[in-house]
Design a protein around this motif. Structure first.
Motif, PDB file in Angstrom:
ATOM      1  N   VAL A 247       0.849  -1.191   0.000  1.00 58.07           N
ATOM      2  CA  VAL A 247       0.000   0.000   0.000  1.00 58.07           C
ATOM      3  C   VAL A 247       0.887   1.244   0.000  1.00 58.07           C
ATOM      4  N   TYR A 248       0.589   2.171  -0.879  1.00 60.87           N
ATOM      5  CA  TYR A 248       1.379   3.395  -0.965  1.00 60.87           C
ATOM      6  C   TYR A 248       0.484   4.515  -1.493  1.00 60.87           C
ATOM      7  N   TRP A 251      -3.056   9.601   1.903  1.00 58.33           N
ATOM      8  CA  TRP A 251      -4.240   9.252   2.690  1.00 58.33           C
ATOM      9  C   TRP A 251      -4.630  10.463   3.514  1.00 58.33           C
ATOM     10  N   ALA A 265       1.140   6.299   3.575  1.00 60.28           N
ATOM     11  CA  ALA A 265       0.828   4.907   3.885  1.00 60.28           C
ATOM     12  C   ALA A 265       1.187   4.538   5.316  1.00 60.28           C
ATOM     13  N   TRP A 268      -1.684   5.575   7.442  1.00 57.99           N
ATOM     14  CA  TRP A 268      -2.800   4.654   7.202  1.00 57.99           C
ATOM     15  C   TRP A 268      -2.544   3.319   7.890  1.00 57.99           C
ATOM     16  N   ALA A 269      -1.313   2.798   7.755  1.00 59.52           N
ATOM     17  CA  ALA A 269      -0.995   1.500   8.343  1.00 59.52           C
ATOM     18  C   ALA A 269      -1.149   1.522   9.848  1.00 59.52           C
ATOM     19  N   VAL A 282       6.339  -1.226   7.494  1.00 60.11           N
ATOM     20  CA  VAL A 282       6.409  -0.009   6.698  1.00 60.11           C
ATOM     21  C   VAL A 282       7.866   0.220   6.330  1.00 60.11           C
ATOM     22  N   GLU A 285       7.919   4.707   1.860  1.00 57.41           N
ATOM     23  CA  GLU A 285       6.549   5.182   1.676  1.00 57.41           C
ATOM     24  C   GLU A 285       5.583   4.049   1.362  1.00 57.41           C
ATOM     25  N   THR A 286       5.976   2.813   1.663  1.00 55.33           N
ATOM     26  CA  THR A 286       5.133   1.666   1.359  1.00 55.33           C
ATOM     27  C   THR A 286       4.859   0.854   2.616  1.00 55.33           C
ATOM     28  N   LEU A 301      -9.527  -0.742   0.944  1.00 50.29           N
ATOM     29  CA  LEU A 301      -8.687   0.150   0.149  1.00 50.29           C
ATOM     30  C   LEU A 301      -9.456   0.770  -1.014  1.00 50.29           C
ATOM     31  N   LEU A 307      -5.050   6.274  -1.854  1.00 55.16           N
ATOM     32  CA  LEU A 307      -4.101   5.165  -1.736  1.00 55.16           C
ATOM     33  C   LEU A 307      -4.100   4.302  -2.985  1.00 55.16           C
ATOM     34  N   TYR A 309      -2.410   0.414  -4.439  1.00 52.70           N
ATOM     35  CA  TYR A 309      -1.948  -0.837  -3.842  1.00 52.70           C
ATOM     36  C   TYR A 309      -1.602  -1.856  -4.917  1.00 52.70           C
TER      37      TYR A 309
END
Length: 330
Positions: A247-248, A251, A265, A268-269, A282, A285-286, A301, A307, A309
């Protein structure tokens, strides 16, 4: 042709190509090999994976009798090492990390001189040179000087040179590092031919796809210890969740359309990944989410417009990073 090159590899009377028990190696107070056990079966490709400094090359050097172990037992081609290392090496082919071809000789002369180190007479070596050059795809380069060869050609000639003595065991230390994709695929094809012909191969590599393509079994090393061992599929199944979603992007914290780029991300994570994933990491940025079932996360998502993915099955690189970490090694 591979059958001829591997003619010494398939006798049922031959001992195990390599057996290592309790191998340890220290330099001063630093232990670089901390009790490795390893046994190769005849005709298999066994791959050693690990970050820089994990102990892969030291393990190979000890196995060949080039570095004296601090403790442990090594039998190479059925002979004790280092006591009878020179005799054992006569039955082994080696492709080192760096090509060490003689620039003063042609391709054919490199093979001829190298074959003499194994006690082969010139007539025998000269009889093998055409098949070795053909195997390496260098039929037209017999009289070419080393300086005129590309990097891929030099690597293929180094592989051909390692086969001049018809070895029972072929040891390759990062054989495709620095090669372009075409050269890598050609090396892989040649190694597959050798393995099909019965040659036992011990390979170190930093390329996970190389290990997955070639290895019957593999081991991941770090800090001189073996962390896991098995076939690529067995290792992946045992060590990692089956699905990965990367996921990048941006958000905004709510999922509704709004100002982009408020957070990424990682934010968000921290807020949501744990609700959907058995485990997440993480990096940059992913966010990497590891799951048994990706469907609930993908549904979530779809409602996060900022976002992006990527969904994929877990692979050997995921296992490697899980076990050895994502930190750079120098």
């Amino acid at each position: 042709m591979p059958d001829d090159l591997a003619a010494g590899a398939r006798s049922a009377q031959q001992p195990a190509p390599l057996v290592i028990r309790g191998l340890r190696k220290s330099y001063g107070t630093k232990e670089v090999i901390a009790g490795i056990d390893l046994a190769l079966a005849a005709g298999e490709c066994f791959t050693l994976l690990g970050p820089n400094g994990a102990g892969k090359t030291t393990t190979l050097r000890c196995a060949l009798g080039l570095t004296a172990p601090s403790a442990g037992e090594i039998h190479l081609a059925g002979l004790p090492v280092p006591e009878r290392a020179r005799e054992a090496r006569m039955r082994v082919g080696v492709v080192p990390q760096q090509d060490n071809l003689d620039p003063d000789f042609t391709c054919a002369e490199n093979l001829l001189v190298y074959g003499r180190y194994f006690g082969l007479d010139d007539a025998t070596i000269k009889g093998r040179i055409p098949e070795l050059l053909a195997f390496a795809g260098l039929e037209g380069k017999r009289e070419a000087r080393i300086q005129t060869l590309s990097g891929g050609m030099k690597r293929r000639l180094t592989l051909a040179r390692a086969l001049v003595n018809r070895p029972e065991l072929l040891i390759l230390d990062e054989p495709t590092t620095g090669l372009d994709p075409q050269a890598r695929h050609l090396i892989w094809d040649r190694l597959k031919q050798l393995i099909r012909g019965g040659t036992t191969v011990l390979l170190t590599t930093h390329f996970m796809d190389e290990a997955e393509r070639l290895a019957d079994r593999l081991a991941i090393l770090d800090n001189g210890r073996m962390l896991t061992e098995g076939s690529p599929r067995e290792v992946i199944a045992a060590q990692i969740e089956p699905q990965v979603v990367e996921v990048y992007g941006d958000w905004n914290g709510s999922g509704a359309n709004g100002s982009a780029g408020v957070s990424g991300a990682q934010a968000w994570a921290e807020a949501h990944a744990g609700s959907f994933s058995r485990r997440y990491e993480v990096s940059g940025e992913t966010a990497f989410c590891y799951l048994d079932d990706a469907a609930p996360l993908l549904a979530h998502l779809a409602k996060q417009p900022g976002l992006r993915y990527l969904r994929r099955p877990a692979n050997l690189e995921d296992v490697f990073l899980k076990l050895t970490g994502r930190e750079l090694r120098d």
